[in-house]
Design an enzyme around this catalytic site. Structure first.
Site, PDB file in Angstrom:
ATOM      1  N   GLY A 128      12.109   4.079  -1.327  1.00 53.43           N
ATOM      2  CA  GLY A 128      12.264   2.977  -2.288  1.00 53.43           C
ATOM      3  C   GLY A 128      12.030   1.633  -1.634  1.00 53.43           C
ATOM      4  N   SER A 130       8.616  -0.473  -2.344  1.00 47.39           N
ATOM      5  CA  SER A 130       7.822  -1.363  -3.197  1.00 47.39           C
ATOM      6  C   SER A 130       8.569  -1.725  -4.480  1.00 47.39           C
ATOM      7  CB  SER A 130       6.509  -0.693  -3.592  1.00 47.39           C
ATOM      8  OG  SER A 130       5.812  -0.273  -2.449  1.00 47.39           O
ATOM      9  N   SER A 162       7.021   7.635  -4.880  1.00 42.20           N
ATOM     10  CA  SER A 162       6.494   9.012  -4.886  1.00 42.20           C
ATOM     11  C   SER A 162       7.648  10.004  -4.838  1.00 42.20           C
ATOM     12  CB  SER A 162       5.594   9.262  -3.681  1.00 42.20           C
ATOM     13  OG  SER A 162       4.564   8.323  -3.637  1.00 42.20           O
ATOM     14  N   GLU A 245       4.783   5.719   9.457  1.00 41.97           N
ATOM     15  CA  GLU A 245       3.951   6.108   8.322  1.00 41.97           C
ATOM     16  C   GLU A 245       2.460   6.173   8.684  1.00 41.97           C
ATOM     17  OE1 GLU A 245       4.830   3.743   4.872  1.00 41.97           O
ATOM     18  OE2 GLU A 245       4.005   5.231   3.519  1.00 41.97           O
ATOM     19  N   THR A 373      -2.679  -1.742   2.146  1.00 44.92           N
ATOM     20  CA  THR A 373      -4.029  -1.749   1.565  1.00 44.92           C
ATOM     21  C   THR A 373      -5.090  -2.061   2.630  1.00 44.92           C
ATOM     22  OG1 THR A 373      -4.036  -4.118   1.064  1.00 44.92           O
ATOM     23  CG2 THR A 373      -3.080  -2.669  -0.612  1.00 44.92           C
ATOM     24  N   GLU A 375      -7.181  -4.447   2.594  1.00 47.57           N
ATOM     25  CA  GLU A 375      -7.216  -5.892   2.886  1.00 47.57           C
ATOM     26  C   GLU A 375      -6.147  -6.244   3.927  1.00 47.57           C
ATOM     27  OE1 GLU A 375      -7.213  -4.652  -0.217  1.00 47.57           O
ATOM     28  OE2 GLU A 375      -9.254  -5.155  -0.801  1.00 47.57           O
TER      29      GLU A 375
HETATM   30  C1  LIG Z   1      -0.383   6.952  -4.060  1.00 50.09           C
HETATM   31  C2  LIG Z   1       0.624   5.889  -3.744  1.00 50.09           C
HETATM   32  C3  LIG Z   1       1.890   6.266  -3.380  1.00 50.09           C
HETATM   33  C4  LIG Z   1       2.852   5.292  -3.111  1.00 50.09           C
HETATM   34  N1  LIG Z   1       4.115   5.707  -2.774  1.00 50.09           N
HETATM   35  C5  LIG Z   1       5.075   4.785  -2.527  1.00 50.09           C
HETATM   36  C6  LIG Z   1       6.418   5.194  -2.236  1.00 50.09           C
HETATM   37  O1  LIG Z   1       6.733   6.383  -2.218  1.00 50.09           O
HETATM   38  N2  LIG Z   1       7.330   4.233  -2.023  1.00 50.09           N
HETATM   39  C7  LIG Z   1       7.038   2.907  -2.030  1.00 50.09           C
HETATM   40  O2  LIG Z   1       7.913   2.100  -1.775  1.00 50.09           O
HETATM   41  N3  LIG Z   1       5.761   2.473  -2.333  1.00 50.09           N
HETATM   42  C8  LIG Z   1       4.792   3.392  -2.566  1.00 50.09           C
HETATM   43  N4  LIG Z   1       3.506   2.976  -2.879  1.00 50.09           N
HETATM   44  C9  LIG Z   1       3.238   1.554  -3.041  1.00 50.09           C
HETATM   45  C10 LIG Z   1       2.364   0.941  -1.962  1.00 50.09           C
HETATM   46  O3  LIG Z   1       3.080   0.782  -0.765  1.00 50.09           O
HETATM   47  C11 LIG Z   1       1.855  -0.400  -2.526  1.00 50.09           C
HETATM   48  O4  LIG Z   1       1.022  -0.103  -3.639  1.00 50.09           O
HETATM   49  C12 LIG Z   1       1.058  -1.188  -1.521  1.00 50.09           C
HETATM   50  O5  LIG Z   1       1.897  -1.663  -0.487  1.00 50.09           O
HETATM   51  C13 LIG Z   1       0.357  -2.407  -2.194  1.00 50.09           C
HETATM   52  O6  LIG Z   1       1.262  -3.151  -2.922  1.00 50.09           O
HETATM   53  P1  LIG Z   1       0.991  -3.555  -4.447  1.00 50.09           P
HETATM   54  O7  LIG Z   1       0.595  -2.312  -5.185  1.00 50.09           O
HETATM   55  O8  LIG Z   1       2.185  -4.288  -4.943  1.00 50.09           O
HETATM   56  O9  LIG Z   1      -0.266  -4.504  -4.418  1.00 50.09           O
HETATM   57  P2  LIG Z   1      -0.257  -6.060  -4.059  1.00 50.09           P
HETATM   58  O10 LIG Z   1       0.487  -6.279  -2.775  1.00 50.09           O
HETATM   59  O11 LIG Z   1       0.190  -6.826  -5.246  1.00 50.09           O
HETATM   60  O12 LIG Z   1      -1.781  -6.295  -3.792  1.00 50.09           O
HETATM   61  C14 LIG Z   1      -2.731  -6.465  -4.851  1.00 50.09           C
HETATM   62  C15 LIG Z   1      -4.089  -6.727  -4.212  1.00 50.09           C
HETATM   63  O13 LIG Z   1      -4.036  -7.961  -3.459  1.00 50.09           O
HETATM   64  C16 LIG Z   1      -4.416  -7.723  -2.116  1.00 50.09           C
HETATM   65  N5  LIG Z   1      -3.604  -8.550  -1.209  1.00 50.09           N
HETATM   66  C17 LIG Z   1      -2.252  -8.661  -1.205  1.00 50.09           C
HETATM   67  N6  LIG Z   1      -1.868  -9.481  -0.213  1.00 50.09           N
HETATM   68  C18 LIG Z   1      -2.975  -9.865   0.439  1.00 50.09           C
HETATM   69  C19 LIG Z   1      -3.236 -10.716   1.563  1.00 50.09           C
HETATM   70  N7  LIG Z   1      -2.241 -11.313   2.228  1.00 50.09           N
HETATM   71  N8  LIG Z   1      -4.529 -10.880   1.969  1.00 50.09           N
HETATM   72  C20 LIG Z   1      -5.545 -10.275   1.308  1.00 50.09           C
HETATM   73  N9  LIG Z   1      -5.381  -9.489   0.216  1.00 50.09           N
HETATM   74  C21 LIG Z   1      -4.102  -9.276  -0.208  1.00 50.09           C
HETATM   75  C22 LIG Z   1      -4.129  -6.245  -1.871  1.00 50.09           C
HETATM   76  O14 LIG Z   1      -4.926  -5.734  -0.816  1.00 50.09           O
HETATM   77  C23 LIG Z   1      -4.499  -5.638  -3.208  1.00 50.09           C
HETATM   78  O15 LIG Z   1      -5.884  -5.433  -3.308  1.00 50.09           O
HETATM   79  C24 LIG Z   1       2.528   3.919  -3.170  1.00 50.09           C
HETATM   80  C25 LIG Z   1       1.222   3.539  -3.535  1.00 50.09           C
HETATM   81  C26 LIG Z   1       0.282   4.501  -3.822  1.00 50.09           C
HETATM   82  C27 LIG Z   1      -1.093   4.067  -4.213  1.00 50.09           C
END
Ligand SMILES: Cc1cc2nc3c(=O)[nH]c(=O)nc-3n(C[C@H](O)[C@H](O)[C@H](O)COP(=O)(O)OP(=O)(O)OC[C@H]3O[C@@H](n4cnc5c(N)ncnc54)[C@H](O)[C@@H]3O)c2cc1C
Length: 391
Positions: A128, A130, A162, A245, A373, A375
């Protein structure tokens, strides 16, 4: 350049290989067809994981006293390589994330309560971290934990969690001091998912699967004894989890297997008198070259770890390149198979073409998002690795 095992590692590799062949089996030729490997039978998987646990191979890096095998980095690497090559399950969900974190930062009571059942698959965990506004910028998380006697009272929301729908426990971070600088007001908590006030709602992914969830907390009471590490120092405990991780060789091996499948498909088409065009053949050749690069990046990470170092930019290169490559490979698979690759086996239908290129592609999409990600990985390479100024 070719990499050979030392005599000791070669002996270790053959021990592991014999064990895997005896207890899991070798991949069937059908696995080399185009398409995803099917899910392994649950009972077989569980029995296999128990056998790994008996030897400490389920948590090879853990000390023996906690049920691990205290293996060197290179022994772990060989074990992981052999298990992935055979398509055998390597671990229980989250075991190697929360386990080492509790080992490093937990109390004796937390270790005794959580490590043995985790190892034997008696409990399932979820992560837990994100939140809707805090993914890449995780330290901005807003879920609040307010101290009330011997408990914290939790309110807020997690997202993309997840396996939360199957989890007994969650390891999580919550804000315990909203006035402190953002990295310094966070605590790391272990939360029973059966606590009153926890609600789990499914999120359906692109491939129509239920993998992750939203989790809501409404006045959930978490005993203070379930905090890992000091109050307000949870960010630093959480980064331990994130360090664990980052993985490496699994992606290269999976890429290798996928490229082999592409090659088999192209050969099969040629012998059936329906050859693919030269442009597609070249695309497969590109993927083969990239797979070799992916493998070399894994070796860089392993060699740093084997020398006792901590890969940083190198781990980011490996994660970014491997996850983007998985998407390019399944893109090539879609090019090759055309409309046939869009086929999706309906539930309960026995007949299957064995080609699921579109499904493969959809399952690789999240690879460049989860665990940091692309990026964010590029930012790490540019700033920490190359010393470039922040924009
Ligand atoms: C299959 C899957 C399983 C997951 N499982 C878990 C889980 O079990 N527990 C958990 O806690 N989380 C989980 N996650 C979440 C995952 O950790 C987040 O999706 C990830 O950290 C990105 O955060 P966000 O989705 O909020 O995107 P955001 O952080 O909002 O990013 C949106 C976009 O902006 C870009 N961006 C953001 N900041 C910057 C920067 N500083 N410079 C350039 N570009 C930037 C990103 O690259 C992305 O393209 C999971 C995600 C996926 C896809």
């Amino acid at each position: 350049m070719r990499f050979n095992d030392t005599p000791e590692l070669a002996t270790w590799r053959s021990t592991v290989r014999d064990f895997v062949h005896e207890n899991w089996g070798v991949p069937k030729p059908a696995d080399e067809d185009m398409g995803m490997e099917g899910p392994a039978d649950e009972t077989k998987t569980s029995a296999w994981l128990d056998k790994l646990a008996e030897r400490g191979w389920l948590a090879p890096a853990w000390p023996k006293k906690y049920g691990g095998a205290d293996m060197s980095v290179l022994e772990q690497f060989v074990l992981s390589q052999e298990l992935h090559e055979a398509g055998a399950p390597v671990s229980r969900q989250m075991l190697n994330l929360v386990g080492p974190t509790i080992m490093l930062h937990g109390t004796d009571e937390q270790k005794a309560e959580h490590l043995p059942p985790m190892l034997h698959g008696e409990v399932a965990w979820c992560q837990g971290f994100s939140e809707p506004g805090s993914g890449s910028d995780l330290a901005s998380l807003q879920t609040r934990a307010v101290r009330d006697g011997d408990d914290y009272v939790l309110n807020g929301q997690k997202i993309w969690t997840s396996g939360a729908h199957r989890a007994d426990w969650m390891f999580m971070m919550a804000r315990t001091d909203p006035d402190a600088p953002k990295h310094r007001g966070i605590s790391y908590l272990l939360l029973s998912m059966k606590s009153p006030g926890v609600t789990v709602r499914p999120l359906i992914n692109l491939a129509d699967g239920h993998v992750f969830n939203e989790v809501f907390f409404e006045d959930v009471r978490v005993p203070v004894r379930n905090r890992v590490g000091e109050e307000n120092r949870g960010w630093y405990v959480g980064t331990t989890t994130l360090d664990f991780e980052r993985s490496n060789i699994a992606r290269a091996i999976s890429a290798h297997k996928s490229v082999n499948r592409l090659g088999n498909y192209v050969r099969g088409r040629a012998s059936a008198g329906n050859p693919v065009s030269a442009a597609y053949r070249m695309e497969v050749a590109d993927r083969a070259v990239e797979t070799a690069i992916c493998e070399l990046l894994s070796f860089v990470v392993i060699s740093i770890q084997a020398r006792g170092g901590v890969p940083n930019m190198e781990a980011s290169m490996c994660k970014m390149y491997g996850s983007e490559l998985s998407q390019r490979i399944s893109w090539t698979e879609m090019h090759l198979t055309g409309l046939k690759g869009q086929y999706r086996k309906p539930q309960g239908l026995e007949q299957d073409t064995g080609i699921h290129a579109a499904m493969d592609y959809m399952t690789t999409v999240p690879a460049t998002i989860a665990a940091g990600t692309s990026e964010i990985q590029r930012n790490i390479i540019a700033t920490r690795g190359l010393g470039l100024p922040r924009g």
